[in-house]
Write a protein that holds these residues in place. Structure first.
Motif, mmCIF file in Angstrom:
data_model
loop_
_atom_site.group_PDB
_atom_site.id
_atom_site.type_symbol
_atom_site.label_atom_id
_atom_site.label_comp_id
_atom_site.label_asym_id
_atom_site.label_seq_id
_atom_site.Cartn_x
_atom_site.Cartn_y
_atom_site.Cartn_z
ATOM 1 N N THR A 64 0.831 -1.209 0.000
ATOM 2 C CA THR A 64 0.000 0.000 0.000
ATOM 3 C C THR A 64 0.867 1.260 0.000
ATOM 4 O OG1 THR A 64 -0.262 -0.081 2.419
ATOM 5 C CG2 THR A 64 -2.011 -1.088 1.077
ATOM 6 N N GLU A 65 2.010 1.204 0.665
ATOM 7 C CA GLU A 65 2.910 2.370 0.663
ATOM 8 C C GLU A 65 3.405 2.655 -0.758
ATOM 9 O OE1 GLU A 65 7.015 4.068 2.689
ATOM 10 O OE2 GLU A 65 6.260 2.109 3.289
ATOM 11 N N SER A 70 -3.698 4.618 1.745
ATOM 12 C CA SER A 70 -3.790 4.655 3.197
ATOM 13 C C SER A 70 -4.258 3.298 3.699
ATOM 14 C CB SER A 70 -4.793 5.730 3.617
ATOM 15 O OG SER A 70 -5.275 5.498 4.915
ATOM 16 N N ASP A 72 -5.638 2.687 6.524
ATOM 17 C CA ASP A 72 -6.965 2.873 7.125
ATOM 18 C C ASP A 72 -8.060 2.832 6.070
ATOM 19 O OD1 ASP A 72 -5.995 3.111 9.722
ATOM 20 O OD2 ASP A 72 -5.834 5.297 9.601
ATOM 21 N N ALA A 73 -7.834 3.513 4.964
ATOM 22 C CA ALA A 73 -8.837 3.549 3.901
ATOM 23 C C ALA A 73 -8.989 2.182 3.246
ATOM 24 C CB ALA A 73 -8.462 4.601 2.860
ATOM 25 N N GLU A 96 -8.489 11.541 -3.000
ATOM 26 C CA GLU A 96 -8.320 11.980 -1.606
ATOM 27 C C GLU A 96 -8.752 10.904 -0.631
ATOM 28 O OE1 GLU A 96 -12.375 12.970 -2.962
ATOM 29 O OE2 GLU A 96 -10.405 13.344 -3.798
ATOM 30 N N TRP A 98 -7.972 7.902 -0.780
ATOM 31 C CA TRP A 98 -6.910 6.909 -0.648
ATOM 32 C C TRP A 98 -5.568 7.513 -0.283
ATOM 33 C CZ3 TRP A 98 -8.917 2.394 -0.307
ATOM 34 C CH2 TRP A 98 -10.155 2.186 -0.898
ATOM 35 N N ALA A 99 -5.489 8.801 -0.153
ATOM 36 C CA ALA A 99 -4.200 9.425 0.140
ATOM 37 C C ALA A 99 -3.688 8.986 1.496
ATOM 38 C CB ALA A 99 -4.333 10.950 0.096
ATOM 39 N N SER A 100 -2.392 8.767 1.576
ATOM 40 C CA SER A 100 -1.829 8.352 2.860
ATOM 41 C C SER A 100 -1.441 9.536 3.701
ATOM 42 C CB SER A 100 -0.607 7.453 2.638
ATOM 43 O OG SER A 100 0.201 7.864 1.607
#
Length: 100
Positions: A64-65, A70, A72-73, A96, A98-100
């Motif tokens: 995911t990184e 994110s 959490d998302a 937005e 999915w933004a980390s």
């Protein structure tokens, strides 16, 4: 050690995770994504196809990184009882989310 069989909910969640990661990867190659995340391409392939329904947390965190998602998302999205197709990744309708 005996591993208990996965529940249907766990299998479905693994399939949603795979689909989400595949969508987020977009045009990026599986090989490039896997190498950048420090996992084998075969591991990424198994996760994306749902063959590994419960991958290790560090594996998912690394993928995911690399994809700019994110955790959490991602968890919120794959844990929904009825998954609605979501736009993921750069250039999609709701980046937005999915933004980390």
């Amino acid at each position: 050690m005996v591993r208990l069989p996965l529940t249907p909910a766990e299998v479905a969640r693994g399939q949603r995770l795979g689909a989400l990661l595949r969508q987020a990867r977009g045009e990026r190659s599986m090989l490039d994504t896997a190498l950048a995340a420090g996992v084998s391409p075969e591991t990424l392939r198994k996760i994306e196809t749902g063959r590994v329904a419960t991958p290790a947390f560090p594996t998912i965190a690394a993928i995911t990184e690399v994809l700019g998602l994110s955790l959490d998302a991602v968890w919120a999205e794959i844990s929904r009882p009825e998954h609605e197709g979501a736009a993921v990744g750069p250039g999609r309708d709701a980046p937005e989310r999915w933004a980390s």
